[in-house]
Design a protein around this motif. Sequence first.
Motif, PDB file in Angstrom:
ATOM      1  N   THR A   1    -134.713 -53.792  80.961  1.00 59.29           N
ATOM      2  CA  THR A   1    -134.264 -53.251  82.245  1.00 59.29           C
ATOM      3  C   THR A   1    -133.824 -51.803  82.051  1.00 59.29           C
ATOM      4  O   THR A   1    -133.000 -51.519  81.182  1.00 59.29           O
ATOM      5  CB  THR A   1    -133.078 -54.074  82.793  1.00 59.29           C
ATOM      6  OG1 THR A   1    -133.488 -55.428  82.947  1.00 59.29           O
ATOM      7  CG2 THR A   1    -132.611 -53.528  84.136  1.00 59.29           C
ATOM      8  N   PRO A   2    -134.359 -50.875  82.841  1.00 52.12           N
ATOM      9  CA  PRO A   2    -134.014 -49.460  82.645  1.00 52.12           C
ATOM     10  C   PRO A   2    -132.619 -49.111  83.135  1.00 52.12           C
ATOM     11  O   PRO A   2    -132.200 -49.536  84.209  1.00 52.12           O
ATOM     12  CB  PRO A   2    -135.074 -48.721  83.459  1.00 52.12           C
ATOM     13  CG  PRO A   2    -135.503 -49.691  84.510  1.00 52.12           C
ATOM     14  CD  PRO A   2    -135.384 -51.051  83.892  1.00 52.12           C
TER      15      PRO A   2
ATOM     16  N   PHE B   1    -132.913 -48.511  77.891  1.00 55.67           N
ATOM     17  CA  PHE B   1    -133.320 -49.807  78.416  1.00 55.67           C
ATOM     18  C   PHE B   1    -132.461 -50.894  77.773  1.00 55.67           C
ATOM     19  O   PHE B   1    -132.064 -50.769  76.613  1.00 55.67           O
ATOM     20  CB  PHE B   1    -134.798 -50.068  78.120  1.00 55.67           C
ATOM     21  CG  PHE B   1    -135.728 -49.103  78.801  1.00 55.67           C
ATOM     22  CD1 PHE B   1    -136.407 -49.456  79.954  1.00 55.67           C
ATOM     23  CD2 PHE B   1    -135.927 -47.835  78.273  1.00 55.67           C
ATOM     24  CE1 PHE B   1    -137.264 -48.565  80.578  1.00 55.67           C
ATOM     25  CE2 PHE B   1    -136.781 -46.925  78.895  1.00 55.67           C
ATOM     26  CZ  PHE B   1    -137.446 -47.298  80.053  1.00 55.67           C
TER      27      PHE B   1
END
Length: 435
Positions: free
Chosen positions: A398-399, A405
């Motif tokens: 997930t950024p 991330f």
Amino acid sequence: MKKIVLIALLFLTFTGYTQERFQRIDSLLTYLNNNNKFMGSVSLREGNEVVFSKAYGFADEENKIEATNTTKYKIGSITKTFTATIIMQLIEEKKLHLESKLTKFYPKVQNAEKISIYDLLHHRTGIKDYINQDSLSVEDFATNDLKTVIYNKINNYESIFEPGSKFLYSNSNYYLLGGIIEKLTKESYASNVENRIIKKLGLKNTYYPNDKINSSKKESYSYIFNGTNWEKAPEWGNNVAFAAGEIMSTPDDLTEFMFALFNGKLVKNTSLEAMKDLKDGYGIALMQFPFGERKFYGHTGGIENFRAVVGYYPTDNLGVSLIVNGDNFNRNDIMIGILSIYYKIPFPFPNFEKIDDTVLQKYVGTYASPEIPLKITVSTKNGELIAQATGQPSFPLTPKSDTEFVFQTAGVEMVFEENKFTLKQGGQKFKFTKE
């Protein structure tokens, strides 16, 4: 006077922080709902007091009926904990024993003379799972007596392994336990749940359904997100899941049920200790969910596209339940977010803004580190970054930004630079370079 003022100020500060904590949990779930990642309901209970309870999204999307904290959802395999509780009550009443053999109730099941109630409760029977390893036909669903059809299927299965020799989760075990309850009590499973648990605790929104979902009765459908809209998931027929997964409830009722179970309101302490005794990770319809050093007892459930979990942490007397009826995000990650915020652990909200694919492509490749003996392969899928370490399953990243991330479930953070990244986990840092 100064002491009184000081105590008052401390109380106000604590109360303010508590509200801030719940507001942040609400913000997280609202954020997920607004991004079409989640619909459902959550409950947090401290002792016997619900301290946070809220629903998000729709119970009936087509008719725009919004869910509330009294909306009922299917809870899937959390039903097994209700079933196990009734079995333990029957054992306390001397109507049954953990050592009792299945042959007394279902003699046609292969190895029935070797399979004990203990084996059924612990999924150690070798009986094939009628849901996940078999299929029900259109003709099966059309019958007026689906339970008999399923019992006949179970009777005809070849045993997978010797009873008691190992663990293998099978819904057939709890389907049979439901039948045993009915045979011993001469009452329906639904009546037993009603009289032995629901009425005893005064649960207001828990029951065994006898018909299809009806949103006018504050019952929820489950949904799948198709990339644009929420689509209603197909319903199962009544009695398909039976004592293995049929019950409907709310997170508030589930946390009350767990509080009662762990505080002597449903079974004796000796029975509870037996339920908590894990063998191959599974007790008597109880599992452990680790959150840091904390160990929650509870169960998960999935039916149609409902996803449910309930947990209880005895040390803090904390109960938590999450039921998802719109499943477009990892349920475990949502629970990690809820508990992280509750316990004041930093938790970055996931970033759903798509990063330009040309940026992501720069990170694609296989990376190695001289510090640890594994390689990590980074790839893209559907506009998202995916990582996979040697010999391990892949996981989504997930950024947080164009270069940072996270994989929150494992506490992993990866910070990219040109042809390299730094992996951070558990207070350690490892440098990886692209091959």
